[in-house]
Write an enzyme that holds these catalytic residues in place. Structure first.
Site, PDB file in Angstrom:
ATOM      1  N   SER A  51      31.955  17.089  11.986  1.00  0.00           N
ATOM      2  CA  SER A  51      31.175  17.950  11.896  1.00  0.00           C
ATOM      3  C   SER A  51      30.528  18.210  10.041  1.00  0.00           C
ATOM      4  O   SER A  51      32.000  18.887   9.567  1.00  0.00           O
ATOM      5  CB  SER A  51      30.985  18.972  13.001  1.00  0.00           C
ATOM      6  OG  SER A  51      29.931  19.402  12.320  1.00  0.00           O
ATOM      7  N   HIS A  85      28.586  13.422  11.996  1.00  0.00           N
ATOM      8  CA  HIS A  85      27.888  14.481  13.012  1.00  0.00           C
ATOM      9  C   HIS A  85      27.275  15.469  11.861  1.00  0.00           C
ATOM     10  O   HIS A  85      27.495  16.465  10.972  1.00  0.00           O
ATOM     11  CB  HIS A  85      28.962  15.118  13.798  1.00  0.00           C
ATOM     12  CG  HIS A  85      28.853  16.579  14.685  1.00  0.00           C
ATOM     13  ND1 HIS A  85      28.184  16.061  16.297  1.00  0.00           N
ATOM     14  CD2 HIS A  85      27.620  17.331  15.052  1.00  0.00           C
ATOM     15  CE1 HIS A  85      27.045  16.637  16.297  1.00  0.00           C
ATOM     16  NE2 HIS A  85      27.070  18.066  15.520  1.00  0.00           N
ATOM     17  N   ASP A  91      24.251  18.839  11.834  1.00  0.00           N
ATOM     18  CA  ASP A  91      23.748  19.717  12.810  1.00  0.00           C
ATOM     19  C   ASP A  91      22.773  19.801  12.099  1.00  0.00           C
ATOM     20  O   ASP A  91      22.779  20.683  10.885  1.00  0.00           O
ATOM     21  CB  ASP A  91      24.690  20.904  12.554  1.00  0.00           C
ATOM     22  CG  ASP A  91      26.478  20.803  14.175  1.00  0.00           C
ATOM     23  OD1 ASP A  91      26.061  20.376  15.243  1.00  0.00           O
ATOM     24  OD2 ASP A  91      27.143  20.409  12.968  1.00  0.00           O
ATOM     25  N   MET A 151      19.902  22.663  12.203  1.00  0.00           N
ATOM     26  CA  MET A 151      19.148  23.984  12.504  1.00  0.00           C
ATOM     27  C   MET A 151      18.297  24.387  12.199  1.00  0.00           C
ATOM     28  O   MET A 151      18.455  24.675  11.222  1.00  0.00           O
ATOM     29  CB  MET A 151      20.684  25.482  12.507  1.00  0.00           C
ATOM     30  CG  MET A 151      21.841  24.487  13.408  1.00  0.00           C
ATOM     31  SD  MET A 151      23.424  25.633  12.567  1.00  0.00           S
ATOM     32  CE  MET A 151      24.943  25.367  13.698  1.00  0.00           C
ATOM     33  N   HIS A 189      22.496  15.982  15.507  1.00  0.00           N
ATOM     34  CA  HIS A 189      22.547  16.796  16.541  1.00  0.00           C
ATOM     35  C   HIS A 189      21.333  17.808  16.163  1.00  0.00           C
ATOM     36  O   HIS A 189      21.663  18.870  15.431  1.00  0.00           O
ATOM     37  CB  HIS A 189      24.391  17.851  16.748  1.00  0.00           C
ATOM     38  CG  HIS A 189      24.193  18.769  17.404  1.00  0.00           C
ATOM     39  ND1 HIS A 189      24.968  19.618  17.369  1.00  0.00           N
ATOM     40  CD2 HIS A 189      23.175  19.139  18.478  1.00  0.00           C
ATOM     41  CE1 HIS A 189      24.785  20.848  18.817  1.00  0.00           C
ATOM     42  NE2 HIS A 189      23.842  19.951  19.698  1.00  0.00           N
ATOM     43  N   MET A 245      19.049  21.170  17.121  1.00  0.00           N
ATOM     44  CA  MET A 245      19.862  22.563  16.986  1.00  0.00           C
ATOM     45  C   MET A 245      18.133  23.133  16.995  1.00  0.00           C
ATOM     46  O   MET A 245      18.275  23.793  16.283  1.00  0.00           O
ATOM     47  CB  MET A 245      20.386  23.262  16.926  1.00  0.00           C
ATOM     48  CG  MET A 245      22.042  22.741  17.368  1.00  0.00           C
ATOM     49  SD  MET A 245      23.240  23.381  17.190  1.00  0.00           S
ATOM     50  CE  MET A 245      23.390  22.429  15.520  1.00  0.00           C
ATOM     51  N   MET A 261      28.187  20.780  25.459  1.00  0.00           N
ATOM     52  CA  MET A 261      28.008  22.153  24.356  1.00  0.00           C
ATOM     53  C   MET A 261      29.640  22.610  24.863  1.00  0.00           C
ATOM     54  O   MET A 261      29.364  23.437  25.974  1.00  0.00           O
ATOM     55  CB  MET A 261      26.920  22.986  23.613  1.00  0.00           C
ATOM     56  CG  MET A 261      25.514  22.288  22.999  1.00  0.00           C
ATOM     57  SD  MET A 261      26.415  21.581  21.750  1.00  0.00           S
ATOM     58  CE  MET A 261      27.476  22.445  20.703  1.00  0.00           C
ATOM     59  N   ASP A 273      31.540  19.140  21.896  1.00  0.00           N
ATOM     60  CA  ASP A 273      31.161  19.319  20.802  1.00  0.00           C
ATOM     61  C   ASP A 273      30.969  20.928  20.647  1.00  0.00           C
ATOM     62  O   ASP A 273      30.744  21.811  21.390  1.00  0.00           O
ATOM     63  CB  ASP A 273      29.845  19.125  20.401  1.00  0.00           C
ATOM     64  CG  ASP A 273      29.146  20.351  18.320  1.00  0.00           C
ATOM     65  OD1 ASP A 273      29.849  20.589  18.224  1.00  0.00           O
ATOM     66  OD2 ASP A 273      27.950  19.692  18.164  1.00  0.00           O
TER      67      ASP A 273
HETATM   68  C1  DX5 Z   1      28.095  24.294  16.484  1.00  0.00           C
HETATM   69  C2  DX5 Z   1      28.078  22.573  15.729  1.00  0.00           C
HETATM   70  C3  DX5 Z   1      29.145  21.895  16.037  1.00  0.00           C
HETATM   71  C4  DX5 Z   1      30.088  22.320  15.571  1.00  0.00           C
HETATM   72  C5  DX5 Z   1      31.354  22.575  15.695  1.00  0.00           C
HETATM   73  O1  DX5 Z   1      26.848  25.421  16.916  1.00  0.00           O
HETATM   74  O2  DX5 Z   1      27.004  22.639  17.170  1.00  0.00           O
HETATM   75  O3  DX5 Z   1      29.350  20.702  15.471  1.00  0.00           O
HETATM   76  O4  DX5 Z   1      30.049  22.062  13.656  1.00  0.00           O
HETATM   77  O5  DX5 Z   1      31.989  23.473  14.849  1.00  0.00           O
HETATM   78  P1  DX5 Z   1      33.566  23.574  15.517  1.00  0.00           P
HETATM   79  O6  DX5 Z   1      34.556  22.094  15.798  1.00  0.00           O
HETATM   80  O7  DX5 Z   1      33.975  24.092  14.199  1.00  0.00           O
HETATM   81  O8  DX5 Z   1      33.538  23.754  16.627  1.00  0.00           O
HETATM   82 ZN    ZN Z   2      26.540  19.637  16.515  1.00  0.00          ZN
END
Ligand code: DX5
Ligand code: ZN
Length: 223
Positions: free
Chosen positions: A8, A32, A34, A36, A65, A67, A136, A174
């Site tokens: 990620s 990956h 993220d 947000m 991903h 969110m 998650m 994740d």
């Molecule tokens: C959290 C994200 C993850 C995050 C994971 O909401 O969806 O993808 O980057 O980070 P680690 O591996 O540090 O928990």
């Molecule tokens: Zn993620």
């Protein structure tokens, strides 16, 4: 299915994303990303313009991903841009079946994500509509959180549901995935592992990917 690792970039240096992508290539199966929106989760990261730039900067397929609220409205553009996989959150989607179908129609793999407290059983009949189920293992929003062992029984139940269907659907976890936790998740049945801080917090990110892969592969073989 062979174990896959999806580092990620949330834990990478956002000012040097092309270099950070290169640092895990070719070890990583995916990158990956993220997305947000500060509404679905209390954090703001990046969106389509950066994904479009990243697509030009790396050959590693992008595992986006989302969110975000209103994924029905925003998700298709990520597939259209060329993301290899686009995952939406079940809770945020108004019309998950339509949106998953649209993601596939536009050429990406379609993923459906569930937060730690959301049960998997209500989605059993939708398995044929998805290419990946994301469970998650932290509350979404931030990297570097502790892996939630409370999700392990759900990973096992999800594995049973997926195995009982014809479709081959990947099971991704994740959040909090590290050398300490990945074996538990692999034993429970996960096969695609997102890792942010465990990869980008390491001295050698590519080596961290290989270490995670070896641990998960061993654990999956034993289970
Ligand atoms: C959290 C994200 C993850 C995050 C994971 O909401 O969806 O993808 O980057 O980070 P680690 O591996 O540090 O928990
Ligand atoms: Zn993620």
């Amino acid at each position: 299915m062979a174990i896959q690792i999806s580092p990620s970039i949330l834990s990478a240096d956002f000012a040097h994303l092309a270099d950070e992508a290169a640092a895990v290539s070719p070890s990583a199966d995916w990158l990956h990303v993220d997305v947000m929106d500060n509404h679905f989760v209390p954090n703001l990261t990046l969106g389509l313009p950066i994904v479009e730039s990243l697509l030009k900067a790396t050959d590693t397929p992008l595992d986006c991903h989302l969110m975000i609220e209103e994924p029905d409205r925003w998700a298709p553009a990520y597939a259209e841009a060329g993301a290899g996989s686009v995952t939406i959150h079940a809770k945020a989607a108004g019309a998950p079946v339509r949106t998953l179908r649209e993601i596939r129609r536009l050429g990406a793999r379609a993923g459906l994500a569930l937060n730690p407290a959301e049960p998997v059983e209500p989605y059993a009949d939708l398995v044929g509509e998805m290419d990946m189920l994301l469970l998650m293992t932290v509350e979404p929003g931030f990297g570097g959180q502790k892996f939630l062992d409370v999700v392990l029984p759900k990973i096992r139940r999800a594995r049973e549901i997926l195995d009982s269907r014809e479709a081959s659907v990947w099971l991704q976890v994740d959040g909090g995935v590290s050398d300490e936790t990945i074996e538990r998740a692999a034993e429970a049945g996960a096969d695609v592992f997102v890792a942010g801080s465990a990869v980008y917090g390491a001295q050698d990110p590519a080596k961290a990917v290989e270490s995670l892969r070896a641990l998960a592969t061993g654990a999956a073989a034993r289970s």
